[in-house]
Write an enzyme that holds these catalytic residues in place. Structure first.
Site, short mmCIF file in Angstrom:
data_model
loop_
_atom_site.label_atom_id
_atom_site.label_comp_id
_atom_site.label_asym_id
_atom_site.label_seq_id
_atom_site.Cartn_x
_atom_site.Cartn_y
_atom_site.Cartn_z
N SER A 28 -12.74 151.94 126.32
CA SER A 28 -11.42 151.19 126.01
C SER A 28 -11.69 151.70 124.03
CB SER A 28 -10.03 150.45 125.49
OG SER A 28 -9.80 150.24 124.33
N TYR A 46 -12.40 141.64 124.22
CA TYR A 46 -11.64 142.64 124.56
C TYR A 46 -12.43 143.44 124.33
CZ TYR A 46 -9.45 146.11 127.24
OH TYR A 46 -9.15 147.78 127.84
N SER A 67 -6.69 148.31 143.09
CA SER A 67 -5.78 147.18 143.31
C SER A 67 -4.32 148.59 142.44
CB SER A 67 -5.15 145.95 143.73
OG SER A 67 -5.51 145.71 142.87
N1 NAP Z 1 -4.00 150.60 130.40
C1 NAP Z 1 -4.21 150.12 129.36
O1 NAP Z 1 -3.67 151.14 128.59
C2 NAP Z 1 -6.12 150.55 129.15
C3 NAP Z 1 -6.84 150.89 128.00
C4 NAP Z 1 -8.27 151.30 127.49
C5 NAP Z 1 -8.67 150.95 129.35
N2 NAP Z 1 -7.69 150.69 129.93
C6 NAP Z 1 -8.55 149.55 130.79
O2 NAP Z 1 -8.17 150.61 132.43
C7 NAP Z 1 -9.41 149.34 133.30
C8 NAP Z 1 -7.65 149.82 134.25
O3 NAP Z 1 -6.68 148.68 133.20
P1 NAP Z 1 -5.59 148.79 133.43
O4 NAP Z 1 -4.38 148.85 133.07
O5 NAP Z 1 -5.38 150.36 134.83
O6 NAP Z 1 -4.75 147.78 134.39
P2 NAP Z 1 -4.55 146.45 135.68
O7 NAP Z 1 -2.93 147.79 136.28
O8 NAP Z 1 -3.90 145.36 134.93
O9 NAP Z 1 -4.96 146.64 136.52
C9 NAP Z 1 -6.44 145.69 136.75
C10 NAP Z 1 -7.27 146.47 138.33
O10 NAP Z 1 -7.69 145.57 137.51
C11 NAP Z 1 -8.77 145.06 139.14
N3 NAP Z 1 -9.09 143.77 138.53
C12 NAP Z 1 -8.91 142.86 137.39
N4 NAP Z 1 -9.92 141.25 137.81
C13 NAP Z 1 -11.10 141.66 138.84
C14 NAP Z 1 -11.96 140.83 139.13
N5 NAP Z 1 -12.94 139.93 139.27
N6 NAP Z 1 -12.27 141.35 140.13
C15 NAP Z 1 -12.39 142.62 140.90
N7 NAP Z 1 -10.99 143.41 140.34
C16 NAP Z 1 -10.16 143.01 139.08
C17 NAP Z 1 -7.20 144.00 139.31
O11 NAP Z 1 -7.87 143.75 140.80
P3 NAP Z 1 -5.89 142.44 141.55
O12 NAP Z 1 -4.99 142.01 139.96
O13 NAP Z 1 -5.87 142.81 142.77
O14 NAP Z 1 -7.44 141.15 140.72
C18 NAP Z 1 -6.38 145.39 139.31
O15 NAP Z 1 -6.93 146.51 140.15
C19 NAP Z 1 -9.88 148.47 132.87
O16 NAP Z 1 -11.30 148.26 132.65
C20 NAP Z 1 -8.93 148.33 131.42
O17 NAP Z 1 -10.17 147.48 130.50
C21 NAP Z 1 -7.03 150.64 129.91
#
Ligand code: NAP
Length: 251
Positions: free
Chosen positions: A146, A159, A18
């Site tokens: 990550s 995390y 999403s």
């Molecule tokens: N952004 C960064 O800098 C970064 C760096 C390293 C790794 N990552 C990893 O990349 C992935 C995506 O990160 P992002 O930055 O795009 O995060 P984000 O913008 O916070 O989005 C997180 C997504 O995960 C979904 N989600 C959370 N809990 C859930 C659950 N229990 N069941 C189903 N869906 C769930 C949320 O859906 P809803 O809100 O609709 O519930 C949302 O679509 C994560 O695994 C994160 O750890 C991110």
């Protein structure tokens, strides 16, 4: 974005699609002609509008609400996707949360919610798609870890543990499913501009930026393009691998 004709017509589940990185991955898979199962938990409007934009661009997509931390919901979603589209080829385990805090102040809830969503959620989906991929003798799994799961980070014991767990899980499942012609890999982003990092203090963002050798933060599209590659024929001999997408933040 590169074009991978072999992805046309494949059915892909993207968890946590999403927002942020997951949304970019779902869009990119849709652009390649995949049918995309857009998973979300809370942001229904965003998931529905992403689905509509994939369909508007000529693709196929459907949104599925499911908490990745709940094994029964995950099993039901995997069965629903197969029923809706008659196939299942790609799983991208992207859903993730953070609940930062130093270990000596971390609550049980902070610890277990992050482990349950990030690590257990990945496992729930892998277990649910395993029989399908084994029977058809093909499949692609990409798990989102990550760089902080590789190097650790102050204030992120929960995390980092969840993301390090995903790396071990990726390697074990690569061994288990290899003879069924399933590639299992992980992508390890550095700091990427999404909602997840919006709440980060400016000094912490500046610190991360100063660590990158490319001197900029990454974008969700830049993570999505590596996920696409791992789902493509070009990566057919790549498995059990972790690819960093971090602008050299952790070398
Ligand atoms: N952004 C960064 O800098 C970064 C760096 C390293 C790794 N990552 C990893 O990349 C992935 C995506 O990160 P992002 O930055 O795009 O995060 P984000 O913008 O916070 O989005 C997180 C997504 O995960 C979904 N989600 C959370 N809990 C859930 C659950 N229990 N069941 C189903 N869906 C769930 C949320 O859906 P809803 O809100 O609709 O519930 C949302 O679509 C994560 O695994 C994160 O750890 C991110």
């Amino acid at each position: 974005m590169m074009t991978y004709p072999e992805l046309k017509g494949k059915v892909a589940i993207v968890t946590g699609a999403s927002l942020g990185i997951g949304s970019a991955i779902a869009t990119a898979l849709g652009e390649q002609g995949c049918t995309v199962a857009v998973n979300y938990r809370k942001h229904a409007d965003e998931a529905e509008s992403l689905t509509a934009s994939i369909v508007k661009a000529g693709g196929k997509a459907k949104a599925y609400q499911c908490d990745v931390g709940d094994p029964a919901q995950v099993q039901a979603m995997v069965e629903a996707v197969q029923k809706d589209f008659g196939a299942l080829d790609i799983l991208v385990n992207n859903a993730g949360i953070n609940r930062d805090g130093v270990s000596w102040k971390m609550t049980d809830e902070q610890w277990s919610s992050v482990l349950n969503t990030n690590l257990h959620g990945c496992f729930h989906f892998i277990r649910a798609v395993g029989p399908v991929f084994r029977t058809q003798k093909s499949g692609k799994i990409v798990n989102m870890t990550s760089i902080n799961g590789m190097r650790g980070k102050f204030g992120q014991s929960n995390y980092a543990a969840s993301k390090a767990g995903i790396i071990g899980l990726t390697k074990a499942i690569a061994r288990e499913l290899g003879r069924s012609n399933v590639n299992v890999n992980a992508v390890a982003p550095g700091l990427i501009e999404t909602a997840m990092i919006a709440a980060m203090p400016d000094e912490a963002k500046a610190q991360s930026l100063s660590e990158t050798v490319l001197d900029r933060l990454g974008t969700p599209d830049e993570v999505a393009s590596v996920v696409l590659f791992l789902c493509s024929d070009g990566a057919r001999h790549v498995t059990g691998e972790v690819i960093k997408v971090d602008g050299g933040q952790y070398i």
